[in-house]
Design a protein around this motif. Structure first.
Motif, mmCIF file in Angstrom:
data_model
loop_
_atom_site.group_PDB
_atom_site.id
_atom_site.type_symbol
_atom_site.label_atom_id
_atom_site.label_comp_id
_atom_site.label_asym_id
_atom_site.label_seq_id
_atom_site.Cartn_x
_atom_site.Cartn_y
_atom_site.Cartn_z
ATOM 1 N N GLN A 286 -7.667 -21.256 16.926
ATOM 2 C CA GLN A 286 -6.413 -21.443 17.651
ATOM 3 C C GLN A 286 -5.696 -20.115 17.887
ATOM 4 O O GLN A 286 -5.160 -19.860 18.969
ATOM 5 N N TYR A 287 -5.685 -19.280 16.866
ATOM 6 C CA TYR A 287 -4.991 -17.991 16.945
ATOM 7 C C TYR A 287 -5.630 -17.111 18.014
ATOM 8 O O TYR A 287 -4.938 -16.493 18.831
ATOM 9 N N ALA A 288 -6.965 -17.078 18.025
ATOM 10 C CA ALA A 288 -7.685 -16.273 19.019
ATOM 11 C C ALA A 288 -7.423 -16.784 20.430
ATOM 12 O O ALA A 288 -7.242 -15.997 21.367
ATOM 13 N N ALA A 289 -7.384 -18.110 20.594
ATOM 14 C CA ALA A 289 -7.120 -18.688 21.917
ATOM 15 C C ALA A 289 -5.715 -18.352 22.390
ATOM 16 O O ALA A 289 -5.497 -18.032 23.568
ATOM 17 N N ALA A 290 -4.753 -18.401 21.466
ATOM 18 C CA ALA A 290 -3.366 -18.110 21.834
ATOM 19 C C ALA A 290 -3.191 -16.668 22.282
ATOM 20 O O ALA A 290 -2.399 -16.370 23.189
ATOM 21 N N LYS A 291 -3.965 -15.752 21.679
ATOM 22 C CA LYS A 291 -3.811 -14.328 21.999
ATOM 23 C C LYS A 291 -4.386 -13.960 23.366
ATOM 24 O O LYS A 291 -4.149 -12.865 23.871
ATOM 25 N N VAL A 292 -5.128 -14.877 23.972
ATOM 26 C CA VAL A 292 -5.633 -14.633 25.330
ATOM 27 C C VAL A 292 -4.493 -14.721 26.340
ATOM 28 O O VAL A 292 -4.473 -14.017 27.353
ATOM 29 N N LEU A 293 -3.518 -15.590 26.049
ATOM 30 C CA LEU A 293 -2.433 -15.852 26.996
ATOM 31 C C LEU A 293 -1.308 -14.845 26.835
ATOM 32 O O LEU A 293 -0.997 -14.420 25.722
#
Length: 316
Positions: A286-293
């Motif tokens: 989740q953390y990695a996905a959030a940092k894309v945005l």
């Protein structure tokens, strides 16, 4: 020619950004997987936590949620533990439970971190003669409900500041100084939150306090490293704890929202091995996905979807 140069430049920038993103998000999982493979297939043994940090650990906010199960998991690993929290009856009950189940020594300190600076002298005096090698700065507090910041009283906001910012600052200062002066190569775990990543409408003061926690902890890693002191930033996402009781849907739990016992078992296994982690595999995803945005998009999405997740938003 100029168009070709521009394409090449953009390609280089894109590759650089991708490499930085992958390094930032895969460094910790790589270390944990590498250690597992080395132990499982090559017989290489890591030092146990007690071999590295000694026999005593301190856990703040240790009567509920993450703190309670962190203390239990450390005791399972062989640590004697000092429990610090505000409710004496709960502290005594959990201390007795841990002593009986794991056969370790447990001490308690009653302290309400919302009271601010005046409580720390008592805490530090009580800890002075205990050879602490590991501190878990877990204590955390949020407003009673989620909502507009100006809908809360000054006291409600200062309680969050005193607990979330005051405790991590003063206890980190005290233990880093103590470890440095005594030559102890100890460890500190500062428990933050995924809300450290961006402003959070309807949870503004809590998220801001965790952004402070993140910034402080990452800076302390550089300051402490020269003394052999390990400082870890722990940034969980949602967990089924009292802190999230404002949301019925969160409290149901799922693969991405573990119970605190499951979470603590994962998180404790990362101590001393990685500098920053979510502590739990699916939180890492989740953390990695959030940092894309971009930050502004995450903040916008929080503002849009918060009312559907939170049972009640406090407004004026």
């Amino acid at each position: 020619m100029s168009e070709c140069l521009l394409i090449n430049l953009l390609t280089i920038i894109g590759c650089y950004a991708l490499i930085c993103y992958l390094y930032d998000n895969l460094k910790s999982p790589y270390i944990l997987i590498r250690d597992y493979v080395n132990q499982k297939f090559f017989g290489k043994k890591l030092k146990s936590l007690t071999e590295r940090f000694g026999k005593w650990a301190v856990v703040t906010g240790s009567t509920d949620g993450i703190g309670k199960y962190y203390a239990r998991e450390l005791a399972r690993k062989g640590f004697n533990v000092v429990l610090i929290s505000r409710t004496e009856s709960k502290l005594k009950a959990i201390a007795s439970e841990i002593e009986k189940e794991f056969g370790v020594e447990v001490k308690i300190i009653v302290a309400d971190f919302s009271h601010g600076a005046k409580i720390y002298k008592t805490i530090e005096d009580a800890l002075d003669n205990i050879p602490i090698g590991l501190l878990v700065n877990n204590v955390g507090h949020s407003t009673p409900e989620q909502g507009m910041m100006f809908a809360f009283s000054s006291k409600e906001l200062w309680d969050v500041i005193n607990v979330n910012i005051g405790a991590v600052t003063e206890l980190s200062r005290y233990f880093l100084l103590r470890m440095q002066q005594s030559g102890i190569k100890g460890g500190i775990v500062n428990v933050s939150s995924c809300t450290e990543l961006c402003p959070v409408p309807h949870g503004a003061i809590y998220a801001a306090s965790k952004a402070y926690n993140r910034s402080l902890t990452l800076a302390l890693q550089y300051e402490a490293r020269r003394y052999g002191i390990h400082v870890q930033l722990l940034s969980p996402h949602f967990i089924v704890t009292k802190l999230n009781s404002y949301s019925t849907s969160i409290m149901r739990g799922n693969l991405f929202i573990p119970d605190p016992e499951t979470y603590a078992r994962w998180a404790v296994s990362t101590i001393g091995r990685v500098d920053k982690t979510t502590g739990y595999f699916w939180h890492g995803v989740q953390y990695a996905a959030a940092k894309v945005l971009p930050t502004y998009i995450i903040t916008f999405l929080v503002e849009v979807f918060a009312p559907s997740v939170v049972d009640r938003l406090r407004v004026l």
